[in-house]
Design an enzyme around this catalytic site. Structure first.
Site, mmCIF file in Angstrom:
data_model
loop_
_atom_site.group_PDB
_atom_site.id
_atom_site.type_symbol
_atom_site.label_atom_id
_atom_site.label_comp_id
_atom_site.label_asym_id
_atom_site.label_seq_id
_atom_site.Cartn_x
_atom_site.Cartn_y
_atom_site.Cartn_z
ATOM 1 N N ASP A 27 -30.774 -31.772 13.752
ATOM 2 C CA ASP A 27 -30.108 -31.567 14.814
ATOM 3 C C ASP A 27 -30.347 -30.500 15.690
ATOM 4 O O ASP A 27 -29.960 -29.393 15.573
ATOM 5 C CB ASP A 27 -28.557 -31.474 14.256
ATOM 6 C CG ASP A 27 -27.561 -31.761 15.373
ATOM 7 O OD1 ASP A 27 -27.844 -32.035 16.491
ATOM 8 O OD2 ASP A 27 -26.381 -31.152 15.100
ATOM 9 N N GLU A 100 -27.445 -38.486 23.340
ATOM 10 C CA GLU A 100 -25.987 -38.550 23.252
ATOM 11 C C GLU A 100 -25.680 -39.028 24.914
ATOM 12 O O GLU A 100 -26.329 -38.317 25.901
ATOM 13 C CB GLU A 100 -25.155 -37.308 23.127
ATOM 14 C CG GLU A 100 -24.100 -37.427 22.883
ATOM 15 C CD GLU A 100 -23.121 -36.223 22.235
ATOM 16 O OE1 GLU A 100 -21.870 -36.077 22.281
ATOM 17 O OE2 GLU A 100 -23.805 -35.759 21.667
ATOM 18 N N LYS A 137 -26.063 -41.942 20.937
ATOM 19 C CA LYS A 137 -24.968 -41.206 20.476
ATOM 20 C C LYS A 137 -23.827 -41.243 21.351
ATOM 21 O O LYS A 137 -23.874 -40.790 22.473
ATOM 22 C CB LYS A 137 -25.584 -39.801 20.159
ATOM 23 C CG LYS A 137 -24.756 -38.936 19.041
ATOM 24 C CD LYS A 137 -25.459 -37.668 18.770
ATOM 25 C CE LYS A 137 -24.776 -36.769 18.059
ATOM 26 N NZ LYS A 137 -25.629 -35.406 17.727
ATOM 27 N N THR A 161 -20.444 -40.267 16.872
ATOM 28 C CA THR A 161 -20.444 -38.730 16.380
ATOM 29 C C THR A 161 -18.692 -38.326 16.935
ATOM 30 O O THR A 161 -17.917 -39.375 17.382
ATOM 31 C CB THR A 161 -21.294 -37.986 17.280
ATOM 32 O OG1 THR A 161 -21.268 -36.607 16.997
ATOM 33 C CG2 THR A 161 -21.161 -37.866 18.836
ATOM 34 N N PHE A 183 -17.848 -35.226 11.190
ATOM 35 C CA PHE A 183 -17.902 -33.735 11.496
ATOM 36 C C PHE A 183 -17.372 -32.963 10.068
ATOM 37 O O PHE A 183 -16.149 -32.605 10.349
ATOM 38 C CB PHE A 183 -17.015 -33.309 12.668
ATOM 39 C CG PHE A 183 -17.889 -33.382 13.897
ATOM 40 C CD1 PHE A 183 -17.836 -32.158 14.883
ATOM 41 C CD2 PHE A 183 -18.904 -34.161 14.242
ATOM 42 C CE1 PHE A 183 -18.600 -32.058 15.976
ATOM 43 C CE2 PHE A 183 -19.692 -34.357 15.301
ATOM 44 C CZ PHE A 183 -19.527 -33.049 16.377
#
Length: 202
Positions: A27, A100, A137, A161, A183
């Site tokens: 990440d 994303e 994303k 996400t 998360f």
């Protein structure tokens, strides 16, 4: 790094041991680090890219994008920068990169679709087989999940996400998304704050 023994009695580090039972995903926007850890996939987001371009070794990527596209709208310039980093990441990893969509569009399904399709077209214009090497994303809001369902039906694979609940996970599964990114750290923080206690791992 912690070292463990495998069944062949040779030492391996904890990362190597982890790779035996799961797929490791980095990440980061700092693709220069990827060769050291050799993850299968990588995921990034605008905040990680912003952090990276503040370092001297990544500033040339920003300069290249601005030199070619300075006259374009800011949202397009940002998407082009995200893809520019994504392409460099793909040069380093064997698997997929997750790029994303702007999180400010999280409650607008159509705007999310438009941005996702643009990101895909930018990767495709650079010769990337997006069906095998790209995940879009998207925040796991109801609108984001709806957009992801449409994208999956179009053959554009997604990574959802900002996922904090079982209800979101179920909705993502029902929408047929490729991947979810819970998360866990933020869920853990909530339980610590709500229950006013520390939790110890197994």
């Amino acid at each position: 790094m912690h070292r463990v023994h495998n069944t062949h009695n040779r030492q391996m580090n904890a990362l190597d041991a982890l790779k035996q039972s799961t797929i490791v995903v980095a990440d980061t926007g700092e693709f220069a680090q990827l060769a050291q850890f050799q993850p299968q996939d990588a995921t990034t987001n605008p905040s990680l890219i912003l952090k990276a371009v503040q370092k001297s070794e990544y500033q040339p990527l920003l300069s290249e994008v601005l030199a070619k596209h300075r006259d374009r709208p800011m949202d397009e310039v940002i998407d082009r920068l995200l893809v520019h980093f994504g392409l460099r990441i793909l040069d380093t990893i064997p698997g997929r990169v997750s790029t994303e969509v702007d999180a400010r569009l999280s409650f607008d399904a159509q705007a999310t679709l438009d941005r996702a399709r643009r990101l895909v077209s930018l990767y495709q214009a650079s010769g990337v087989d997006t069906s095998k090497r790209l995940l879009i994303k998207i925040a796991a809001t109801w609108e984001g999940i709806a957009a992801a369902q449409t994208l999956e039906q179009e053959g554009i694979h997604t990574n959802l996400t900002l996922l904090f609940s079982f209800a979101q996970a179920v909705a993502c599964a029902e929408a047929g998304v490729q991947l979810i990114s819970p998360f866990v750290g933020r869920i853990y923080d909530w339980y610590k704050a709500a229950n006013k206690r520390e939790y110890t791992g197994a």
